[in-house]
Design a protein around this motif. Sequence first.
Motif, PDB file in Angstrom:
ATOM      1  N   GLU A 198       0.825  -1.208   0.000  1.00 14.68           N
ATOM      2  CA  GLU A 198       0.000   0.000   0.000  1.00 14.68           C
ATOM      3  C   GLU A 198       0.862   1.261   0.000  1.00 14.68           C
ATOM      4  O   GLU A 198       0.589   2.220  -0.733  1.00 14.68           O
ATOM      5  N   ILE A 199       1.927   1.239   0.814  1.00 14.10           N
ATOM      6  CA  ILE A 199       2.822   2.402   0.850  1.00 14.10           C
ATOM      7  C   ILE A 199       3.561   2.540  -0.477  1.00 14.10           C
ATOM      8  O   ILE A 199       3.776   3.653  -0.974  1.00 14.10           O
ATOM      9  N   PHE A 200       3.923   1.411  -1.086  1.00 16.17           N
ATOM     10  CA  PHE A 200       4.599   1.459  -2.380  1.00 16.17           C
ATOM     11  C   PHE A 200       3.685   2.068  -3.442  1.00 16.17           C
ATOM     12  O   PHE A 200       4.132   2.865  -4.277  1.00 16.17           O
ATOM     13  N   PHE A 201       2.398   1.726  -3.419  1.00 18.94           N
ATOM     14  CA  PHE A 201       1.458   2.292  -4.387  1.00 18.94           C
ATOM     15  C   PHE A 201       1.280   3.796  -4.152  1.00 18.94           C
ATOM     16  O   PHE A 201       1.117   4.564  -5.108  1.00 18.94           O
ATOM     17  N   VAL A 202       1.307   4.213  -2.892  1.00 12.52           N
ATOM     18  CA  VAL A 202       1.251   5.653  -2.598  1.00 12.52           C
ATOM     19  C   VAL A 202       2.482   6.350  -3.163  1.00 12.52           C
ATOM     20  O   VAL A 202       2.396   7.459  -3.713  1.00 12.52           O
ATOM     21  N   PHE A 203       3.636   5.694  -3.051  1.00 14.96           N
ATOM     22  CA  PHE A 203       4.870   6.245  -3.622  1.00 14.96           C
ATOM     23  C   PHE A 203       4.731   6.425  -5.136  1.00 14.96           C
ATOM     24  O   PHE A 203       5.148   7.448  -5.696  1.00 14.96           O
ATOM     25  N   LEU A 204       4.144   5.430  -5.827  1.00  8.61           N
ATOM     26  CA  LEU A 204       3.917   5.559  -7.272  1.00  8.61           C
ATOM     27  C   LEU A 204       2.985   6.729  -7.571  1.00  8.61           C
ATOM     28  O   LEU A 204       3.176   7.467  -8.551  1.00  8.61           O
ATOM     29  N   ALA A 205       1.958   6.906  -6.719  1.00 11.53           N
ATOM     30  CA  ALA A 205       1.029   8.030  -6.902  1.00 11.53           C
ATOM     31  C   ALA A 205       1.758   9.363  -6.733  1.00 11.53           C
ATOM     32  O   ALA A 205       1.499  10.329  -7.469  1.00 11.53           O
ATOM     33  N   VAL A 206       2.696   9.428  -5.777  1.00 12.62           N
ATOM     34  CA  VAL A 206       3.457  10.661  -5.553  1.00 12.62           C
ATOM     35  C   VAL A 206       4.330  10.971  -6.768  1.00 12.62           C
ATOM     36  O   VAL A 206       4.409  12.124  -7.219  1.00 12.62           O
ATOM     37  N   MET A 207       4.994   9.941  -7.323  1.00 14.06           N
ATOM     38  CA  MET A 207       5.831  10.168  -8.505  1.00 14.06           C
ATOM     39  C   MET A 207       4.995  10.648  -9.688  1.00 14.06           C
ATOM     40  O   MET A 207       5.414  11.546 -10.438  1.00 14.06           O
ATOM     41  N   THR A 208       3.814  10.079  -9.865  1.00 20.29           N
ATOM     42  CA  THR A 208       2.940  10.520 -10.956  1.00 20.29           C
ATOM     43  C   THR A 208       2.438  11.935 -10.711  1.00 20.29           C
ATOM     44  O   THR A 208       2.296  12.727 -11.649  1.00 20.29           O
ATOM     45  N   THR A 209       2.181  12.269  -9.444  1.00 21.96           N
ATOM     46  CA  THR A 209       1.759  13.629  -9.104  1.00 21.96           C
ATOM     47  C   THR A 209       2.865  14.631  -9.402  1.00 21.96           C
ATOM     48  O   THR A 209       2.601  15.748  -9.879  1.00 21.96           O
ATOM     49  N   ILE A 210       4.109  14.249  -9.112  1.00 23.34           N
ATOM     50  CA  ILE A 210       5.247  15.118  -9.438  1.00 23.34           C
ATOM     51  C   ILE A 210       5.293  15.380 -10.936  1.00 23.34           C
ATOM     52  O   ILE A 210       5.523  16.507 -11.391  1.00 23.34           O
ATOM     53  N   SER A 211       5.066  14.322 -11.734  1.00 24.65           N
ATOM     54  CA  SER A 211       5.046  14.480 -13.183  1.00 24.65           C
ATOM     55  C   SER A 211       3.916  15.417 -13.617  1.00 24.65           C
ATOM     56  O   SER A 211       4.105  16.269 -14.499  1.00 24.65           O
ATOM     57  N   LEU A 212       2.758  15.268 -12.987  1.00 22.29           N
ATOM     58  CA  LEU A 212       1.620  16.137 -13.307  1.00 22.29           C
ATOM     59  C   LEU A 212       1.937  17.594 -12.978  1.00 22.29           C
ATOM     60  O   LEU A 212       1.658  18.502 -13.771  1.00 22.29           O
ATOM     61  N   GLY A 213       2.535  17.833 -11.794  1.00 25.22           N
ATOM     62  CA  GLY A 213       2.900  19.202 -11.421  1.00 25.22           C
ATOM     63  C   GLY A 213       3.944  19.786 -12.357  1.00 25.22           C
ATOM     64  O   GLY A 213       3.883  20.973 -12.711  1.00 25.22           O
ATOM     65  N   ALA A 214       4.918  18.949 -12.773  1.00 24.31           N
ATOM     66  CA  ALA A 214       5.948  19.427 -13.693  1.00 24.31           C
ATOM     67  C   ALA A 214       5.347  19.795 -15.044  1.00 24.31           C
ATOM     68  O   ALA A 214       5.741  20.796 -15.660  1.00 24.31           O
ATOM     69  N   PHE A 215       4.374  18.996 -15.501  1.00 23.40           N
ATOM     70  CA  PHE A 215       3.725  19.312 -16.771  1.00 23.40           C
ATOM     71  C   PHE A 215       2.970  20.635 -16.691  1.00 23.40           C
ATOM     72  O   PHE A 215       3.029  21.452 -17.621  1.00 23.40           O
ATOM     73  N   ALA A 216       2.262  20.844 -15.577  1.00 22.67           N
ATOM     74  CA  ALA A 216       1.543  22.115 -15.398  1.00 22.67           C
ATOM     75  C   ALA A 216       2.524  23.290 -15.396  1.00 22.67           C
ATOM     76  O   ALA A 216       2.242  24.353 -15.980  1.00 22.67           O
ATOM     77  N   ALA A 217       3.688  23.113 -14.753  1.00 23.20           N
ATOM     78  CA  ALA A 217       4.678  24.194 -14.715  1.00 23.20           C
ATOM     79  C   ALA A 217       5.294  24.432 -16.090  1.00 23.20           C
ATOM     80  O   ALA A 217       5.564  25.582 -16.463  1.00 23.20           O
ATOM     81  N   LEU A 218       5.527  23.348 -16.859  1.00 21.84           N
ATOM     82  CA  LEU A 218       6.099  23.513 -18.193  1.00 21.84           C
ATOM     83  C   LEU A 218       5.169  24.299 -19.111  1.00 21.84           C
ATOM     84  O   LEU A 218       5.625  24.974 -20.039  1.00 21.84           O
ATOM     85  N   ASN A 219       3.873  24.194 -18.838  1.00 19.01           N
ATOM     86  CA  ASN A 219       2.928  24.985 -19.636  1.00 19.01           C
ATOM     87  C   ASN A 219       3.016  26.471 -19.343  1.00 19.01           C
ATOM     88  O   ASN A 219       2.493  27.286 -20.106  1.00 19.01           O
ATOM     89  N   LYS A 220       3.672  26.818 -18.237  1.00 19.79           N
ATOM     90  CA  LYS A 220       3.851  28.220 -17.867  1.00 19.79           C
ATOM     91  C   LYS A 220       5.192  28.782 -18.325  1.00 19.79           C
ATOM     92  O   LYS A 220       5.497  29.944 -18.072  1.00 19.79           O
ATOM     93  N   VAL A 221       5.999  27.929 -18.978  1.00 19.35           N
ATOM     94  CA  VAL A 221       7.315  28.370 -19.432  1.00 19.35           C
ATOM     95  C   VAL A 221       7.158  29.520 -20.423  1.00 19.35           C
ATOM     96  O   VAL A 221       6.290  29.471 -21.312  1.00 19.35           O
ATOM     97  N   PRO A 222       7.977  30.572 -20.307  1.00 17.95           N
ATOM     98  CA  PRO A 222       7.878  31.687 -21.252  1.00 17.95           C
ATOM     99  C   PRO A 222       8.012  31.220 -22.687  1.00 17.95           C
ATOM    100  O   PRO A 222       8.807  30.329 -22.991  1.00 17.95           O
TER     101      PRO A 222
END
Length: 449
Positions: A198-222
């Motif tokens: 269960e903790i390992f699956f939460v870790f996978l969710a965190v890594m995917t969330t990091i990817s999602l946040g990075a994608f949102a930030a890349l859309n803000k790139v000048p």
Amino acid sequence: MPLYIHALACAFGLGSWVAINGLWVELPLIVNVLPEGWDLPSYLTVIIQLANLGPLLVTLMHKLCPSRQREKLVIYAVLVIGVSACLLLTAFWKRTTVILGELHSTAFFILTFFLALVDCTSSVTFMPFMMQLPAKYITTYFIGEGLSGFIPGLVALGQGVGISKCVNVSQSSTNMSQPGEEIYVVETQYLPPNFSPEIFFVFLAVMTTISLGAFAALNKVPRTFELSTENLVQEADVVATACAGLDNPGMNESKTSKDDEESEPAKPVLVKSKYSLSQKAFIYFMVVWVNGATNGLLPSVQTYSCMPYGNLAYHLSAALASVANPIACIIAMFLPKRSLVFLGLLCLMGTGFGGYNMAMAAMSPCPLLQDSPVGDVIIVVSWILFTGLLSYVKVMVGVILRDESHSALVWCGAAAQTGSMVGSLVMFPLVNVYHLFQSGDICSTVCPL
């Protein structure tokens, strides 16, 4: 700002294949819990192939109604689905239902399908988005994509799965002549891991969330950091793009002045193929075989080839083989070798290691050197070399066909999918219908000397 964008590109790449890579390295723990047991990997290989419906739908969308804004919405959607599926796994991965009189891990299979759908779709959505940025960020993205397999493998190793011991357990005798007499049987007891699935699956969710946040930030790139697709194609690293299986229709053009470019439209240059018909047939054969072996044939029987040596051997082979894949991709990016003879030899060597793995699976539950540490080391190393060598061949063959033409790369993708699908469909009935591979217990199985 460039360092910031490099970090975002790397973090974005983490979400590409992290979910499926994570599930695969967690299988040594899951197979001891879910009712499918050692047959579980053969189910997963078929489910992952079915998930290629995602790339097909995205490709149709690009053909029928191309839109850059719609592409961004698809990426947001698949990453959100990935995070949700990982979180749902923490609660439902053990849930089973009765189908045709047998228990099956229905919830786990459904959620695995959605995770595979996310990862397969990332291959045709993440890279087109990255092509809007300068070429120097593409390599960083591929480093992140490699880490999507490397990090879960390391975390799974730290989880400590696979430590077991043989214990004498007393049971009441069922013999009518000696009722109630205690007898002792040997059972395998697995020590608890350092943290739960269960903790390992939460870790996978965190890594995917990091990817999602990075994608949102890349859309803000000048927008000053953006380049057109045509410019990017000329600058991008050839090996990096082929490593992701991305087609590149761009062709080399002679340099012209700005005035000439404005007054006369660019004309494509027809380049004669460097390879004969027989060489192309050999290249496509390697594509079919390598993908069939790495995505269908061998993963379906990994439990049977490794578990007789102990859960630790299975755990190490799954985790380290998963790490070998991105490492081979990175090596191909910096040390590309296009010689067909060299690639053929690597393919033959990788096939040899795969043949050893298959032979040990066929001999289950009594493979060679079962009771020797040497046997444990050989099976783990064999799986690492099998995955690493064929992954390198897979990448370099993609590079070769990418430079041939757009249609050659399209056929490369079709050949890869054909090989993967045939490998999965061939092994599924052999494992689950005809039961040609036998499971066993390392403590209770008695093997002939």
